[in-house]
Enzyme design. Structure first.
Site, PDB file in Angstrom:
ATOM      1  N   HIS A  76       0.713  -1.281   0.047  1.00 47.70           N
ATOM      2  CA  HIS A  76       0.070   0.154  -0.219  1.00 47.70           C
ATOM      3  C   HIS A  76       0.791   1.142   0.006  1.00 47.70           C
ATOM      4  CE1 HIS A  76      -3.173  -2.758   0.866  1.00 47.70           C
ATOM      5  NE2 HIS A  76      -3.878  -2.032   1.035  1.00 47.70           N
ATOM      6  N   VAL A  80      -2.125   2.059   7.173  1.00 47.59           N
ATOM      7  CA  VAL A  80      -3.328   1.828   6.229  1.00 47.59           C
ATOM      8  C   VAL A  80      -4.454   1.875   6.955  1.00 47.59           C
ATOM      9  CG1 VAL A  80      -4.372  -0.032   4.636  1.00 47.59           C
ATOM     10  CG2 VAL A  80      -2.059   0.112   5.178  1.00 47.59           C
ATOM     11  N   GLN A 107      -5.657   6.634  -5.983  1.00 48.00           N
ATOM     12  CA  GLN A 107      -5.977   8.135  -6.221  1.00 48.00           C
ATOM     13  C   GLN A 107      -7.337   8.585  -5.836  1.00 48.00           C
ATOM     14  OE1 GLN A 107      -3.598  10.303  -7.594  1.00 48.00           O
ATOM     15  NE2 GLN A 107      -5.038  11.997  -7.666  1.00 48.00           N
TER      16      GLN A 107
HETATM   17  N1  LIG Z   1      -1.915   3.553   3.290  1.00 44.69           N
HETATM   18  C1  LIG Z   1      -3.040   3.514   2.857  1.00 44.69           C
HETATM   19  O1  LIG Z   1      -4.128   3.567   3.658  1.00 44.69           O
HETATM   20  N2  LIG Z   1      -3.570   3.397   1.552  1.00 44.69           N
HETATM   21  C2  LIG Z   1      -4.830   3.183   1.009  1.00 44.69           C
HETATM   22  N3  LIG Z   1      -5.938   3.476   1.679  1.00 44.69           N
HETATM   23  C3  LIG Z   1      -7.022   3.596   0.643  1.00 44.69           C
HETATM   24  O2  LIG Z   1      -7.905   3.879   1.328  1.00 44.69           O
HETATM   25  N4  LIG Z   1      -6.368   3.533  -0.486  1.00 44.69           N
HETATM   26  C4  LIG Z   1      -4.908   3.377  -0.426  1.00 44.69           C
HETATM   27  O3  LIG Z   1      -4.184   3.292  -1.116  1.00 44.69           O
END
Ligand SMILES: NC(=O)N[C@H]1NC(=O)NC1=O
Length: 176
Positions: free
Chosen positions: A70, A123, A88
């Site tokens: 992530h 996350v 995005q």
């Molecule tokens: N770091 C993280 O939580 N990334 C995520 N959360 C989200 O809702 N989309 C992502 O890419």
């Protein structure tokens, strides 16, 4: 893409399925590849269950690997424009694309502290959040025991996956 029904999903060949569902779990197309083998699916919940069961069955190293795939919230990838389309959109809907420099720096500091402590990025399902809540949650979760935090973080991965699947299948669900 237009919403589709479960019959359409069940009729997909491997390549199409991975193209469509490969980013339900961020940058983990392997999971969609494995889930394809479990078809046919009876409905959205059934399909989702297979994604989540795969995550739950992984050893801790694999679960941490998923988290590490992530991108940071409001991080370098957002700045550079290299996020996945899904990420995005989620970060934009949380207001993270329009932060002031101070706020961005503060989040970057907290993200760095979190990563240093747990060994994976913070996350959170951004679509269910906003900048103040992201900061609050980061500061709060930073101090939790690692085993508990791993469970919480994987729960957020599932919330993100649930929303992405619901988008793809056109389900109107507000489940958190
Ligand atoms: N770091 C993280 O939580 N990334 C995520 N959360 C989200 O809702 N989309 C992502 O890419």
């Amino acid at each position: 893409m237009q919403a589709m029904d479960i019959e359409k999903v069940n009729s997909m060949d491997f390549g199409e399925f991975v193209d469509v569902f490969g980013n339900v779990i961020e940058r983990c197309p392997l999971i969609a590849a494995a889930v394809w083998s479990q078809r046919p699916f009876s409905n959205l919940e059934d399909l989702e269950k297979h994604f989540f069961a795969f995550i739950d069955a992984l050893p801790q190293s694999g679960q941490e690997g998923i988290l590490r795939c992530h991108p940071d919230l409001a991080g370098r990838e957002l700045q550079r424009g290299t996020l996945t389309a899904e990420s995005q959109r989620e970060q934009r809907s949380a207001g993270l694309t329009s932060l002031g420099a101070d706020e961005r720096l503060r989040l970057a500091e907290l993200n760095a502290q979190y990563r240093a402590r747990f060994g994976f990025p913070f996350v959170l399902a951004a679509r269910l959040s906003d900048p103040a809540a992201v900061r609050r949650e980061l500061a709060r979760r930073l101090h939790r025991p690692p085993a508990q935090e791993l469970r919480t973080a994987l729960g957020e991965v599932k919330k993100i996956g649930h929303l992405r699947l619901a988008d793809l299948l056109g389900a109107h669900s507000a489940r958190r």
